[in-house]
Design an enzyme around this catalytic site. Structure first.
Site, PDB file in Angstrom:
ATOM      1  N   TYR A   1     -25.454  16.460 -20.878  1.00 31.13           N
ATOM      2  CA  TYR A   1     -24.036  17.525 -19.806  1.00 31.13           C
ATOM      3  C   TYR A   1     -23.348  16.597 -19.335  1.00 31.13           C
ATOM      4  O   TYR A   1     -24.396  15.242 -18.036  1.00 31.13           O
ATOM      5  CB  TYR A   1     -24.628  18.513 -19.406  1.00 31.13           C
ATOM      6  CG  TYR A   1     -25.541  18.526 -18.110  1.00 31.13           C
ATOM      7  CD1 TYR A   1     -27.039  18.000 -18.200  1.00 31.13           C
ATOM      8  CD2 TYR A   1     -25.197  18.638 -17.035  1.00 31.13           C
ATOM      9  CE1 TYR A   1     -27.754  18.216 -17.183  1.00 31.13           C
ATOM     10  CE2 TYR A   1     -25.513  19.085 -15.917  1.00 31.13           C
ATOM     11  CZ  TYR A   1     -27.151  18.640 -15.939  1.00 31.13           C
ATOM     12  OH  TYR A   1     -28.331  18.631 -15.339  1.00 31.13           O
TER      13      TYR A   1
ATOM     14  N   LYS B   1     -28.630  12.036 -18.492  1.00 32.35           N
ATOM     15  CA  LYS B   1     -28.534  13.842 -17.973  1.00 32.35           C
ATOM     16  C   LYS B   1     -28.176  14.574 -19.077  1.00 32.35           C
ATOM     17  O   LYS B   1     -27.892  14.930 -19.276  1.00 32.35           O
ATOM     18  CB  LYS B   1     -27.713  13.284 -17.631  1.00 32.35           C
ATOM     19  CG  LYS B   1     -26.957  14.750 -16.659  1.00 32.35           C
ATOM     20  CD  LYS B   1     -25.403  14.157 -15.840  1.00 32.35           C
ATOM     21  CE  LYS B   1     -25.090  15.086 -15.219  1.00 32.35           C
ATOM     22  NZ  LYS B   1     -26.063  15.772 -14.047  1.00 32.35           N
TER      23      LYS B   1
ATOM     24  N   ARG C   1     -21.308   8.021 -18.661  1.00 26.92           N
ATOM     25  CA  ARG C   1     -22.340   8.301 -18.455  1.00 26.92           C
ATOM     26  C   ARG C   1     -23.097   8.662 -19.275  1.00 26.92           C
ATOM     27  O   ARG C   1     -23.557   8.849 -19.533  1.00 26.92           O
ATOM     28  CB  ARG C   1     -22.003   8.602 -16.793  1.00 26.92           C
ATOM     29  CG  ARG C   1     -24.177   9.106 -16.733  1.00 26.92           C
ATOM     30  CD  ARG C   1     -24.634  10.227 -15.003  1.00 26.92           C
ATOM     31  NE  ARG C   1     -23.968  10.580 -14.978  1.00 26.92           N
ATOM     32  CZ  ARG C   1     -24.364  11.430 -13.624  1.00 26.92           C
ATOM     33  NH1 ARG C   1     -24.807  11.659 -13.223  1.00 26.92           N
ATOM     34  NH2 ARG C   1     -23.166  12.489 -13.613  1.00 26.92           N
TER      35      ARG C   1
ATOM     36  N   GLU D   1     -35.939  10.981  -6.440  1.00 26.99           N
ATOM     37  CA  GLU D   1     -34.309  11.528  -5.733  1.00 26.99           C
ATOM     38  C   GLU D   1     -34.609  12.760  -5.865  1.00 26.99           C
ATOM     39  O   GLU D   1     -36.039  13.329  -5.152  1.00 26.99           O
ATOM     40  CB  GLU D   1     -33.681  11.905  -6.631  1.00 26.99           C
ATOM     41  CG  GLU D   1     -34.273  11.956  -8.061  1.00 26.99           C
ATOM     42  CD  GLU D   1     -32.796  12.136  -9.613  1.00 26.99           C
ATOM     43  OE1 GLU D   1     -31.827  11.504  -9.288  1.00 26.99           O
ATOM     44  OE2 GLU D   1     -33.713  12.939 -10.481  1.00 26.99           O
TER      45      GLU D   1
ATOM     46  N   HIS E   1     -38.766  18.770 -35.905  1.00 24.55           N
ATOM     47  CA  HIS E   1     -37.713  17.542 -33.970  1.00 24.55           C
ATOM     48  C   HIS E   1     -37.077  16.511 -34.984  1.00 24.55           C
ATOM     49  O   HIS E   1     -36.030  16.332 -34.172  1.00 24.55           O
ATOM     50  CB  HIS E   1     -39.269  17.820 -33.769  1.00 24.55           C
ATOM     51  CG  HIS E   1     -39.987  18.716 -33.620  1.00 24.55           C
ATOM     52  ND1 HIS E   1     -40.700  20.079 -34.412  1.00 24.55           N
ATOM     53  CD2 HIS E   1     -40.393  18.576 -32.001  1.00 24.55           C
ATOM     54  CE1 HIS E   1     -41.532  20.776 -33.074  1.00 24.55           C
ATOM     55  NE2 HIS E   1     -41.437  19.713 -32.197  1.00 24.55           N
TER      56      HIS E   1
ATOM     57  N   LEU F   1     -31.517  10.013 -12.247  1.00 26.59           N
ATOM     58  CA  LEU F   1     -29.987   9.623 -12.095  1.00 26.59           C
ATOM     59  C   LEU F   1     -29.088   9.315 -11.701  1.00 26.59           C
ATOM     60  O   LEU F   1     -28.860   8.691 -10.610  1.00 26.59           O
ATOM     61  CB  LEU F   1     -29.674  10.709 -12.061  1.00 26.59           C
ATOM     62  CG  LEU F   1     -27.953  11.548 -13.012  1.00 26.59           C
ATOM     63  CD1 LEU F   1     -28.876  11.400 -14.676  1.00 26.59           C
ATOM     64  CD2 LEU F   1     -27.446  12.575 -12.882  1.00 26.59           C
TER      65      LEU F   1
HETATM   66  N1  PDD Z   1     -26.739  17.560 -10.623  1.00 24.49           N
HETATM   67  N2  PDD Z   1     -29.833  14.016  -9.881  1.00 24.49           N
HETATM   68  C1  PDD Z   1     -30.128  14.771 -10.811  1.00 24.49           C
HETATM   69  C2  PDD Z   1     -31.481  15.120 -11.492  1.00 24.49           C
HETATM   70  C3  PDD Z   1     -28.977  15.429 -10.855  1.00 24.49           C
HETATM   71  O1  PDD Z   1     -28.765  16.448 -11.468  1.00 24.49           O
HETATM   72  C4  PDD Z   1     -27.886  15.081 -10.337  1.00 24.49           C
HETATM   73  C5  PDD Z   1     -26.634  16.169 -10.627  1.00 24.49           C
HETATM   74  C6  PDD Z   1     -27.263  14.148  -8.812  1.00 24.49           C
HETATM   75  C7  PDD Z   1     -26.511  13.487  -8.761  1.00 24.49           C
HETATM   76  O2  PDD Z   1     -25.367  13.259  -9.407  1.00 24.49           O
HETATM   77  P1  PDD Z   1     -23.849  13.182  -9.824  1.00 24.49           P
HETATM   78  O3  PDD Z   1     -23.633  12.320  -7.775  1.00 24.49           O
HETATM   79  O4  PDD Z   1     -23.328  12.693 -10.539  1.00 24.49           O
HETATM   80  O5  PDD Z   1     -23.760  14.742  -9.286  1.00 24.49           O
HETATM   81  C8  PDD Z   1     -28.445  12.999  -9.195  1.00 24.49           C
HETATM   82  C9  PDD Z   1     -25.535  18.648 -11.437  1.00 24.49           C
HETATM   83  C10 PDD Z   1     -24.121  17.834 -10.399  1.00 24.49           C
HETATM   84  C11 PDD Z   1     -25.970  19.323 -12.012  1.00 24.49           C
HETATM   85  O6  PDD Z   1     -26.855  18.925 -12.679  1.00 24.49           O
HETATM   86  O7  PDD Z   1     -25.500  20.682 -11.658  1.00 24.49           O
END
Ligand code: PDD
Length: 285
Positions: A32, A149, A51, A182, A102, A206
């Site tokens: 996603y 992701k 990505r 993170e 699976h 991520l």
């Molecule tokens: N989350 N790390 C994780 C685990 C994340 O789920 C996200 C983003 C980020 C930041 O990524 P970006 O800068 O590309 O938004 C880092 C999204 C917004 C979500 O799951 O809703």
């Protein structure tokens, strides 16, 4: 009411239905993205789509969509949903099978789902208006493919819940070596002696688009030193400033960790400079 896209059609979100045999539902078998859009202008559209294509390739989901196909979909959702402050959610699962097994099935088409939801107006570079984030900390117990992701977010959900139950906005995560990875849905940065430091990209985090844009605008500006290297938990707890970044939060200042003040407990000067540069440059990506 939100207009959504599902497998070739646009419809009110309430009418969008998928099979319970969809592998996204059964296995979290999908990829996603969330792309922010303000008054019809997206932030980081190209990097977000790149990505997602990398994620689809990494898990072997074959979807023959170009960047133009995604642009058409996103622009249609922006037009249908009022072009305000929107998060555009894009989701591709491996598709619906006839049985629960699976191994990847042959000959099923991926499910493509997308919708737009309202997000807060873009953060402004103003200390008086900035939301000061309070966070928890916990050991990072997710899988070893956090660079993908994936829609399989139970590990992230449990980590977010850990902070939420304590009245906190996020949870910072540390690996077995007590190094920062993170946060549950954000990347993380520290500032020490004027230098901005963030963990390097690897399988533990991520590759955030906000992280990428922020590092790039800081390096282009050149007035603040930037370093990508491992950051110990000790360094986080003794940092002058801590930030978390994500597409809708942009650069978010953290002023409390597990109830203790970060630095002097105020939103910092380096944050102000960084969010100012981010706000000025974000639509160039
Ligand atoms: N989350 N790390 C994780 C685990 C994340 O789920 C996200 C983003 C980020 C930041 O990524 P970006 O800068 O590309 O938004 C880092 C999204 C917004 C979500 O799951 O809703």
């Amino acid at each position: 009411m939100s207009i959504a896209y599902l497998d070739g059609s646009y419809m009110p979100i309430e009418q969008a239905k998928i099979s319970p045999m969809d592998r996204g539902f059964l296995f979290g078998d999908g990829i996603y993205e969330v792309v922010p859009s303000y008054a019809g202008k997206m932030v980081g559209f190209g990097p977000h789509i790149a990505r997602m294509q990398n994620g689809l390739a990494a898990v072997g989901i074959k979807l023959d969509w170009s960047e133009d196909n995604w642009a058409e979909l996103c622009n249609r959702l922006i037009n249908e949903n009022g072009a305000g402050n929107l998060g555009i959610y894009l989701h591709v699962s491996r598709g619906a099978d006839s049985k629960r097994f699976h191994a990847f099935p042959d000959n099923i088409a991926p499910t493509v789902f997308a919708y737009a939801f309202e997000i807060a107006p873009p953060p402004v570079a103003d200390k008086a208006l900035a939301k000061a984030y309070k966070v928890s900390t916990t050991r990072d117990l997710r899988w070893e493919r956090c660079h993908i992701k994936s829609t399989a977010l139970l590990g992230n959900v449990l980590h977010f819940q850990h902070g939420y139950e304590r009245g906190h906005d996020e949870t910072l995560l540390f690996n077995a070596n007590n190094e920062l990875t993170e946060a549950s849905a954000c990347n993380a940065f520290i500032v020490k002696d004027g230098k901005v430091i963030t963990p390097p990209l690897d399988n533990q985090l991520l590759p955030g688009i906000t992280r990428h844009i922020l590092l790039d605008v800081l390096r282009r500006d050149g007035s603040i030193a930037v370093e990508e290297r491992s950051v110990s938990m000790d360094e986080v707890l003794n940092a002058d400033e801590v930030w978390i970044t994500s597409s809708s939060k942009e650069v978010a200042p953290v002023t409390q960790i597990d109830g203790k003040a970060v630095g002097n407990g105020e939103v910092g000067e380096v944050w102000l400079a960084a969010q100012t540069l981010y706000s000025a440059g974000k639509f160039d990506y």
